[in-house]
Write an enzyme that holds these catalytic residues in place. Structure first.
Site, PDB file in Angstrom:
ATOM      1  N   GLU A 193       0.788  -1.228   0.000  1.00 26.73           N
ATOM      2  CA  GLU A 193       0.000   0.000   0.000  1.00 26.73           C
ATOM      3  C   GLU A 193       0.825   1.285   0.000  1.00 26.73           C
ATOM      4  O   GLU A 193       0.415   2.270  -0.616  1.00 26.73           O
ATOM      5  CB  GLU A 193      -0.924  -0.006   1.235  1.00 26.73           C
TER       6      GLU A 193
ATOM      7  N   SER B 108     -50.680 -30.175  38.646  1.00 23.27           N
ATOM      8  CA  SER B 108     -50.476 -30.546  40.048  1.00 23.27           C
ATOM      9  C   SER B 108     -49.155 -30.046  40.619  1.00 23.27           C
ATOM     10  O   SER B 108     -48.979 -30.048  41.837  1.00 23.27           O
ATOM     11  CB  SER B 108     -50.544 -32.065  40.198  1.00 23.27           C
TER      12      SER B 108
END
Length: 847
Positions: A100, A484
């Site tokens: 770069e 229950s």
């Protein structure tokens, strides 16, 4: 002859031309300077403050961890793991510099030759995109502050920003920003995320060829990465990056040649999920958004949960196996989806039809391509073909050919069996034997919630069979009737009112006439009536009529207010006697929280699952300090004050009122309050919900449910501290088991999302309890048993099988019970209930 004189006009015209040219150039220069000044002022005035880059927050995902730090989930569209520049290998930095900006550490932010070339190309060509010679500094300026538009203005702003950045930031700071911000394709931002995704490595483990490949990506992140276009990526790696590194002297010719010889080998590497808890992960995501806003998925938060990895894995396996066992009891179901396959359709083409069809619960989707001769061939999503033989479908009692036809979408499960080889051979030399089993997605769903009753920390949570199949979290979002398993809350309310485990209540038919002329005749599940019963036996045998009569005796309004102290909303409890049969619609998490009150000695704790939150820098921004139960503490949380003054809340007495009673149980040693946390925060006491003595009585009775009642299957755990209650609803729509043991309280629910019946005799003890047992077997491994000693303020009594109080002498025999001291007087004054003739049916008016 005299020569003619030279004309003075020509020199004068030349001078005038030069003079006007000079004036024109000067004017143009002034105008250009003015224009440049105006442009500079216009652009420079809008430039951002580059100092903000020092404190820039890169977008990072949300990390979710288990209790021990293992990864549960990553949330976020971007993969990014920012690194410090000093942690980036020198060779990797050189690869990016060569690619770069080779003169990055020398220039002042702008490569003027490159800029001139770009301006010339923009002026003289029709190309809209030309090589711009942008430096790394300019790229950082563009990435953080500018758009990707190609124009003179944007380029000028980029140059100004680059110069400004160079004056305010160091080269290393700029380079670090570049390495962390750059896009590498496949949602990977930053070089660390790219290294992990493409090679499954950290930066310091990368080879030279991999470094060069990564450096080549940012120029063409989508169309030139090693996965999307390996040929182009290899060309850029070899011809450009490695060549430039060699040219600049970063690597030798031999190193470059060796790197070029390596084939492209990038493959997708998702960060491995170490603990499978998708429902918990989604709960964390929703909670984090609620606490910190919608951007939590980009701010790099690290969330540590309370989830125990071993328990979570055991819960997942228990739910899968339990639902599979249930489903197989009800037989094979013909596949619901069938594809029309072409006669010449090959395996890769068939496999493409499975895109978007996710595996669920370890079951892989497959399409049948041949069926006959007792076997069937199926194609998996990876285009592989397997043959299912008769052994693969033995559980159905039929062969695969009889069950499947060409084009059916079915499910198969891979079974690996360890191979028994030579004991002296290396285990790696004998791979496991692989077989395939025909399977199907279960028709039912299940949840499991397990928490520590002392403070409500959730240790395991399953919201359904498969998150991939449905992300609806039934553990927290569904509302089902507990049946229950709700009876212990009704019994506890009765014990606060003066009843006790030895109290006698009729198990006999009863008719309730309602306001609109309707009649309600509650029934026992077995259709039988057992007459007068002690409440202990009524809970052990889960007698519905006893629970209804008991609730009628204490009053519905009173019971609703009392039961709300367990953490339920009073509005969730129907204002009628049906709540005795478990008709409230509650989430499994709510039910588990309620049972925790029994297990921890009567304190109401709040379930929690986020223990700690850290920001991207590792700073703790949240640490849970959950209220804790203090067994043996008084109503105000003070140790050793359990039996002093009575504690009344909402009209309910949560502490003993008769301290002068002689207590046969030895008082416990003084209780020390919980120690402060590591961070110095003082412990927070949970509010008392019920009398500790009532909690003791209920624990004792629910242990009997396991010893000799509807939960006897749990005796296989061989622990005396295990107790709980089964639950079933009308037409077997819901099956429950909620209970406790060791340091855990756990609830399991099984049912169908469409609320259809689970099937004949699919009670809680059959459908839910096996899942509970399989989980608790693992979760309680190595955990000491917990005793259930009667707290102060209780009296040891002896009663007959009919509930009559017997003299407390060694010779009296009878059944031992512990009752609240103030209840003993009531027992002594009660008239002996000799119920010789149980009425066929009693009628009551209710509203």
């Amino acid at each position: 002859m005299r020569p003619e004189p030279t004309s003075p006009i020509r020199p004068s015209r030349l001078r005038r031309f030069l003079r006007w040219t000079l004036v024109l150039l000067l004017a143009l220069g002034i105008l250009g300077a003015i224009a440049a000044g105006i442009l500079y002022t216009a652009v420079a005035s809008k430039l951002p403050d580059v100092e903000a880059l020092r404190d820039i927050e890169m977008q990072e995902p949300l990390y979710v961890y288990a209790q021990d730090g293992r990864l549960i989930a990553l949330f976020g569209e971007t993969r990014r793991y920012p690194v410090q520049i000093e942690d980036v290998p020198e060779r990797l930095k050189q690869a990016f510099l060569a690619t770069e900006d080779a003169r990055f550490y020398e220039h002042s932010g702008i490569d003027y030759r490159g800029v001139a070339r770009a301006l010339w190309l923009l002026t003289t060509t029709s190309d809209r995109r030309v090589p711009g010679g942008s430096t790394i500094t300019q790229q950082v300026a563009r990435q953080f502050f500018l758009s990707s538009e190609y124009s003179f203005t944007r380029k000028f702003a980029e140059m100004l920003l680059a110069r400004k950045m160079e004056r305010n930031l160091s080269k290393d700071e700029i380079f670090e920003l570049y390495l962390n911000k750059s896009f590498f394709g496949n949602r990977a931002y930053g070089v660390a995320a790219a290294a992990e995704f493409y090679y499954g490595k950290s930066l310091d483990a990368l080879d030279l060829d991999e470094m060069a490949s990564l450096a080549a990506i940012p120029k063409f992140p989508s169309s030139g990465n090693p996965l999307s276009n390996p040929e182009r990526a290899k060309e850029r790696r070899d011809v450009y990056v490695l060549a430039r590194m060699q040219e600049l002297g970063f690597i030798s010719a031999q190193e470059a040649a060796a790197a070029r010889a390596v084939e492209m080998h990038a493959t997708p590497h998702e960060r491995p999920i170490e603990v499978y808890a998708p429902y918990v992960a989604e709960m964390v995501r929703l909670e984090m958004v609620a606490r910190y806003g919608g951007d939590v998925l980009t701010r790099g938060y690290h969330v540590t949960t309370t989830i125990d990895p071993t328990m979570q894995a055991a819960a997942e396996l228990a739910v899968r196996n339990g639902l599979s066992t249930y489903d197989r009891r009800h037989g094979w179901v013909k596949p619901a989806e069938t594809y029309e396959l072409a006669a010449d359709e090959d395996a890769p083409t068939v496999a493409r039809r499975l895109r978007g069809v996710a595996p669920q619960g370890g079951m892989l989707p497959a399409i049948v391509v041949r069926s006959g001769d007792g076997t069937a061939d199926v194609v998996l999503a990876d285009a592989s073909t397997i043959t299912l033989d008769a052994a693969s479908s033995r559980w159905t009692g039929r062969t695969p050919a009889a069950l499947l036809t060409r084009g059916d979408l079915t499910r198969v499960r891979r079974i690996e069996t360890p191979t028994r080889g030579n004991a002296n051979a290396d285990a790696t030399e004998t791979p496991p034997t692989v077989t395939w089993q025909l399977d199907q997605l279960p028709r039912a769903q299940a949840t499991l919630v397990s928490m520590e009753p002392g403070d409500g920390a959730v240790r395991a949570l399953i919201g359904g069979f498969s998150f991939a199949g449905s992300n609806f979290n039934r553990a927290t979002q569904s509302r089902r009737q507990p049946g229950s398993s709700f009876k212990p809350f009704v019994f506890a309310a009765a014990f606060e009112k003066g009843f006790n485990p030895a109290s006698i209540v009729l198990d006999a038919p009863v008719l309730f006439r309602m306001r609109h002329g309707q009649d309600w005749r509650p029934q026992n599940s077995d259709g039988r009536f057992l007459g007068p019963m002690r409440l202990r036996e009524a809970l052990v045998q889960s007698r519905n009529l006893v629970a209804v009569r008991l609730l009628d005796a204490i009053g519905v309004d009173y019971a609703r207010r009392y039961i709300s102290h367990f953490g339920f909303e009073e509005s969730q409890l129907p204002p009628n006697l049906s709540i005795a049969l478990g008709t409230p619609s509650l989430s499994p998490l709510d039910v588990t929280r309620g049972y925790a009150v029994f297990s921890n000695g009567g304190f109401r704790v709040t379930p929690w699952f986020i223990d700690e939150v850290r920001d991207r820098e590792g700073t703790v921004i949240f640490k849970e300090n959950a209220p804790r139960a203090c067994r043996g503490c008084g109503s105000d949380g003070t140790p050793g004050q359990a039996t002093t003054p009575s504690h009344v809340v909402d009209g309910f007495n949560f502490g003993p009122a008769a301290a002068e009673r002689t207590v046969t149980a030895a008082p416990e040693a003084p209780v020390e309050p919980p120690a402060p946390r590591e961070d110095g925060a003082a412990p927070v006491m949970a509010p008392r919900a019920i009398d500790e003595r009532v909690a003791y009585q209920m624990i004792s009775m629910m242990r009997d449910v396991v010893r000799r009642g509807t939960g006897t299957a749990a005796r296989v755990l061989e622990r005396d501290d295990v107790g709980g209650k089964t639950g079933s609803t009308n037409e077997h729509r819901d099956a429950w088991f909620s209970g406790f043991g060791g340091n855990l309280v756990t609830s399991v629910w099984v049912g169908r999302d469409d609320n259809r019946s689970l099937g004949f005799r699919e009670y809680g003890g059959r459908a839910a309890l096996p899942i509970w047992i399989d989980f608790m077997r693992v979760a309680l491994d190595g955990v000491p048993e917990v005793s259930n000693e009667p707290p102060e303020g209780m009296v040891r009594v002896a009663v007959s099988a009919g509930g009559r109080l017997l003299p407390t002498t060694a010779e009296s025999g009878g059944i031992t019970e512990y009752v609240k001291a103030e209840d003993l007087e009531r027992m002594e004054s009660e008239i002996d209930l000799r119920i010789d003739d149980v009425p066929a049916e009693e009628a009551f008016d209710i509203f």
